[in-house]
Design a protein around this motif. Structure first.
Motif, PDB file in Angstrom:
ATOM      1  N   GLU A 258      17.427  26.800 -56.180  1.00  0.00           N
ATOM      2  CA  GLU A 258      16.447  27.458 -56.707  1.00  0.00           C
ATOM      3  C   GLU A 258      15.289  27.086 -56.330  1.00  0.00           C
ATOM      4  N   ALA A 259      14.976  25.747 -56.363  1.00  0.00           N
ATOM      5  CA  ALA A 259      13.668  24.932 -56.259  1.00  0.00           C
ATOM      6  C   ALA A 259      13.132  25.222 -54.706  1.00  0.00           C
ATOM      7  N   THR A 260      14.353  25.179 -53.816  1.00  0.00           N
ATOM      8  CA  THR A 260      13.997  25.306 -52.631  1.00  0.00           C
ATOM      9  C   THR A 260      13.850  26.745 -52.145  1.00  0.00           C
ATOM     10  N   GLN A 261      14.270  27.689 -52.932  1.00  0.00           N
ATOM     11  CA  GLN A 261      14.174  29.072 -52.610  1.00  0.00           C
ATOM     12  C   GLN A 261      12.549  29.459 -53.368  1.00  0.00           C
ATOM     13  N   ILE A 262      12.155  28.780 -54.338  1.00  0.00           N
ATOM     14  CA  ILE A 262      10.830  28.950 -54.605  1.00  0.00           C
ATOM     15  C   ILE A 262       9.787  28.418 -53.723  1.00  0.00           C
ATOM     16  N   LEU A 263       9.966  27.029 -53.407  1.00  0.00           N
ATOM     17  CA  LEU A 263       8.948  26.309 -52.749  1.00  0.00           C
ATOM     18  C   LEU A 263       8.799  27.073 -51.146  1.00  0.00           C
ATOM     19  N   ARG A 264       9.990  27.812 -50.665  1.00  0.00           N
ATOM     20  CA  ARG A 264       9.852  28.673 -49.475  1.00  0.00           C
ATOM     21  C   ARG A 264       8.882  29.659 -49.618  1.00  0.00           C
ATOM     22  N   SER A 265       8.591  30.311 -50.791  1.00  0.00           N
ATOM     23  CA  SER A 265       7.723  31.495 -50.788  1.00  0.00           C
ATOM     24  C   SER A 265       6.432  31.128 -51.383  1.00  0.00           C
ATOM     25  N   VAL A 271       8.888  24.476 -46.340  1.00  0.00           N
ATOM     26  CA  VAL A 271      10.084  23.278 -46.470  1.00  0.00           C
ATOM     27  C   VAL A 271      10.582  23.323 -45.190  1.00  0.00           C
ATOM     28  N   ASP A 272      11.067  21.861 -44.953  1.00  0.00           N
ATOM     29  CA  ASP A 272      11.692  21.647 -43.982  1.00  0.00           C
ATOM     30  C   ASP A 272      12.732  20.410 -44.534  1.00  0.00           C
ATOM     31  N   ASP A 273      13.819  21.086 -44.834  1.00  0.00           N
ATOM     32  CA  ASP A 273      15.023  20.136 -45.473  1.00  0.00           C
ATOM     33  C   ASP A 273      16.527  20.566 -44.798  1.00  0.00           C
ATOM     34  N   LYS A 274      16.799  19.981 -43.866  1.00  0.00           N
ATOM     35  CA  LYS A 274      17.883  20.013 -43.155  1.00  0.00           C
ATOM     36  C   LYS A 274      19.234  19.406 -43.629  1.00  0.00           C
ATOM     37  N   ARG A 275      19.010  18.204 -44.336  1.00  0.00           N
ATOM     38  CA  ARG A 275      19.984  17.468 -45.023  1.00  0.00           C
ATOM     39  C   ARG A 275      20.943  16.902 -43.919  1.00  0.00           C
ATOM     40  N   GLU A 276      19.979  16.309 -42.801  1.00  0.00           N
ATOM     41  CA  GLU A 276      20.596  15.823 -41.781  1.00  0.00           C
ATOM     42  C   GLU A 276      19.712  14.695 -41.049  1.00  0.00           C
ATOM     43  N   PRO A 277      20.154  13.697 -40.200  1.00  0.00           N
ATOM     44  CA  PRO A 277      19.036  12.785 -39.465  1.00  0.00           C
ATOM     45  C   PRO A 277      18.029  13.464 -38.860  1.00  0.00           C
ATOM     46  N   SER A 295      10.320  18.021 -48.131  1.00  0.00           N
ATOM     47  CA  SER A 295      11.705  17.878 -47.814  1.00  0.00           C
ATOM     48  C   SER A 295      12.462  17.205 -48.729  1.00  0.00           C
ATOM     49  N   ARG A 296      13.832  16.737 -48.697  1.00  0.00           N
ATOM     50  CA  ARG A 296      14.794  15.923 -49.451  1.00  0.00           C
ATOM     51  C   ARG A 296      14.637  16.617 -50.913  1.00  0.00           C
ATOM     52  N   ILE A 297      14.968  17.818 -51.114  1.00  0.00           N
ATOM     53  CA  ILE A 297      15.017  18.518 -52.365  1.00  0.00           C
ATOM     54  C   ILE A 297      16.440  18.186 -52.878  1.00  0.00           C
ATOM     55  N   ARG A 298      16.428  17.634 -54.096  1.00  0.00           N
ATOM     56  CA  ARG A 298      17.752  17.231 -54.617  1.00  0.00           C
ATOM     57  C   ARG A 298      17.682  17.082 -56.125  1.00  0.00           C
ATOM     58  N   GLU A 299      18.888  17.208 -56.725  1.00  0.00           N
ATOM     59  CA  GLU A 299      18.911  17.253 -58.224  1.00  0.00           C
ATOM     60  C   GLU A 299      19.045  15.807 -58.519  1.00  0.00           C
ATOM     61  N   ASP A 300      18.318  15.340 -59.625  1.00  0.00           N
ATOM     62  CA  ASP A 300      18.516  14.131 -60.174  1.00  0.00           C
ATOM     63  C   ASP A 300      19.547  14.091 -61.385  1.00  0.00           C
ATOM     64  N   ILE A 301      20.500  13.503 -61.386  1.00  0.00           N
ATOM     65  CA  ILE A 301      21.552  13.610 -62.522  1.00  0.00           C
ATOM     66  C   ILE A 301      21.308  12.503 -63.516  1.00  0.00           C
ATOM     67  N   SER A 308      14.202  15.783 -57.685  1.00  0.00           N
ATOM     68  CA  SER A 308      13.591  14.763 -56.887  1.00  0.00           C
ATOM     69  C   SER A 308      13.177  15.570 -55.374  1.00  0.00           C
ATOM     70  N   PHE A 309      12.063  15.087 -54.909  1.00  0.00           N
ATOM     71  CA  PHE A 309      11.701  15.765 -53.453  1.00  0.00           C
ATOM     72  C   PHE A 309      10.818  14.714 -52.824  1.00  0.00           C
ATOM     73  N   TRP A 310      10.708  14.907 -51.417  1.00  0.00           N
ATOM     74  CA  TRP A 310       9.557  14.414 -50.426  1.00  0.00           C
ATOM     75  C   TRP A 310       8.482  15.314 -50.140  1.00  0.00           C
ATOM     76  N   CYS A 311       7.255  14.781 -50.016  1.00  0.00           N
ATOM     77  CA  CYS A 311       6.189  15.719 -50.031  1.00  0.00           C
ATOM     78  C   CYS A 311       5.303  15.045 -49.013  1.00  0.00           C
ATOM     79  N   VAL A 312       4.594  15.634 -47.800  1.00  0.00           N
ATOM     80  CA  VAL A 312       3.813  14.935 -46.890  1.00  0.00           C
ATOM     81  C   VAL A 312       2.748  15.937 -46.583  1.00  0.00           C
ATOM     82  N   SER A 313       1.452  15.435 -46.393  1.00  0.00           N
ATOM     83  CA  SER A 313       0.473  16.508 -45.998  1.00  0.00           C
ATOM     84  C   SER A 313      -0.557  15.414 -45.193  1.00  0.00           C
ATOM     85  N   ASP A 314      -1.258  16.166 -44.211  1.00  0.00           N
ATOM     86  CA  ASP A 314      -2.540  15.651 -43.721  1.00  0.00           C
ATOM     87  C   ASP A 314      -3.529  15.284 -44.859  1.00  0.00           C
TER      88      ASP A 314
END
Length: 344
Positions: A258-265, A271-277, A295-301, A308-314
């Protein structure tokens, strides 16, 4: 009739970026003036395909100028922004001088553009700290969806946040390491080349640094005073681009999907989060770009309703120059200011 815009601190990293962004976005200015201290008088800076000669701030008359984009440091802003505002010119200030003034709106357009109307009290609008700007762009849509209770953030901030001196120090130290030369520490408290420094700005009584305090105070002012936030701000050997590891606790459940869908719009977010190297964004890819990348959007159990997520900007763009220009665009698009008519 277009606007007359002055850029104060035009010879610095952020000032030059402001000029570039004004040109890139075809800002509706008939006249753009480059200003700095007297020691920069006569220097030349680029504005699109034109070259501007730098004029001295203390000799410039702002009475016929509509907008002043201020990026000359806190002390200069404290002295000059009220004077400039008193001449009827709206100041958008990139320093920390007025961020916590209740009569000065602190604005990130994707987050709290409506608050910009408060500018008329002092003719000053504040730009937030670079680390806060990208954070609240990512937090705003999530807060709207599930209400944030608490944020824990660790930053990885580039040396450009400390200005040209910081960038020069990283370059010179890196060269010295490879050539077995002397590694000189001048701008930072410890060596920055091939190192990280958990210290940005001055220390406060509670053990936090001013940079960390800024993130708390600014997030509360712009997003929600009820949000609890703790930050650890770290300088890293990267030239451009701030990164943040963010942990959020919500009042209501919010899945990673859900968070990914919200952030995409969400405005200003990519959002660039492919869950791969390699399926994430680093400062290298973000440099020169306008977006806040998540990126790296994931639930914190480990906590209820955690994410949790990773966020980058210039940091020179969204963290400073771009946000300043976007604020100016809000003023124009909402017809809150009009070009001054020159006397005949």
């Amino acid at each position: 009739m277009g606007y007359k815009v002055a850029v104060v601190g035009a010879t610095g990293n952020v000032g030059r970026e402001m000029l570039d962004i004004l040109a890139e976005r075809a800002f509706p200015a008939d006249t753009v003036v480059a200003l700095a201290s007297r020691r920069s008088l006569g220097q030349e800076v680029s504005f699109g395909d034109r070259t501007l000669k730098v004029q001295a701030l203390d000799q410039y008359d702002f009475s016929d100028t509509d907008l002043c984009l201020m990026s000359a440091g806190g002390e200069t802003s404290k002295e000059w922004s009220p004077r400039i505002g008193a001449q009827g010119c709206v100041v958008i200030d990139n320093s920390s001088a007025f961020r916590y003034d209740l009569d000065v709106p602190l604005i990130v357009p994707e987050v709290n553009a409506d608050a910009v109307v408060g500018f008329s009290r002092k003719n000053i609008i504040a730009n937030p700290n670079c680390s806060t700007a990208q954070l609240v762009v990512a937090l705003k849509p999530l807060h709207d969806a599930a209400t944030i209770r608490r944020v824990v953030v660790a930053t990885y901030q580039s040396v450009s946040g400390a200005g040209k001196e910081g960038m020069d120090e990283l370059f010179n130290q890196t060269r010295a390491v490879f050539t077995a030369g002397e590694v000189r520490v001048q701008k930072f408290t410890k060596r920055i080349a091939f190192n990280v420094i958990p210290h940005i700005d001055v220390f406060m009584e509670d053990g936090s640094t001013k940079e960390e305090w800024k993130m708390v105070a600014e997030t509360k002012k712009m997003l929600d005073p009820k949000i609890k936030l703790t930050a650890t701000c770290v300088r890293v050997p990267v030239f451009i681009g701030h990164s943040e590891a963010v942990n959020v606790e919500f009042e209501r459940p919010l899945s990673a999907k859900e968070a990914t869908q919200i952030l995409r719009s969400a405005p200003g977010v990519l959002v660039d989060d492919k869950r791969e190297p390699g399926g994430y964004i680093t400062p290298h890819e973000a440099a020169g770009e306008d977006a806040t990348y998540v990126s790296r959007i994931r639930e914190d159990i480990t906590v209820e309703n955690g994410l949790s997520f990773w966020c980058v900007s210039d940091n020179l763009r969204k963290g400073a120059a771009l946000n300043t220009v976007q604020i100016a665009e809000v003023l124009i698009n909402r017809k809150l200011i009009s070009p001054k008519r020159k006397a005949a």
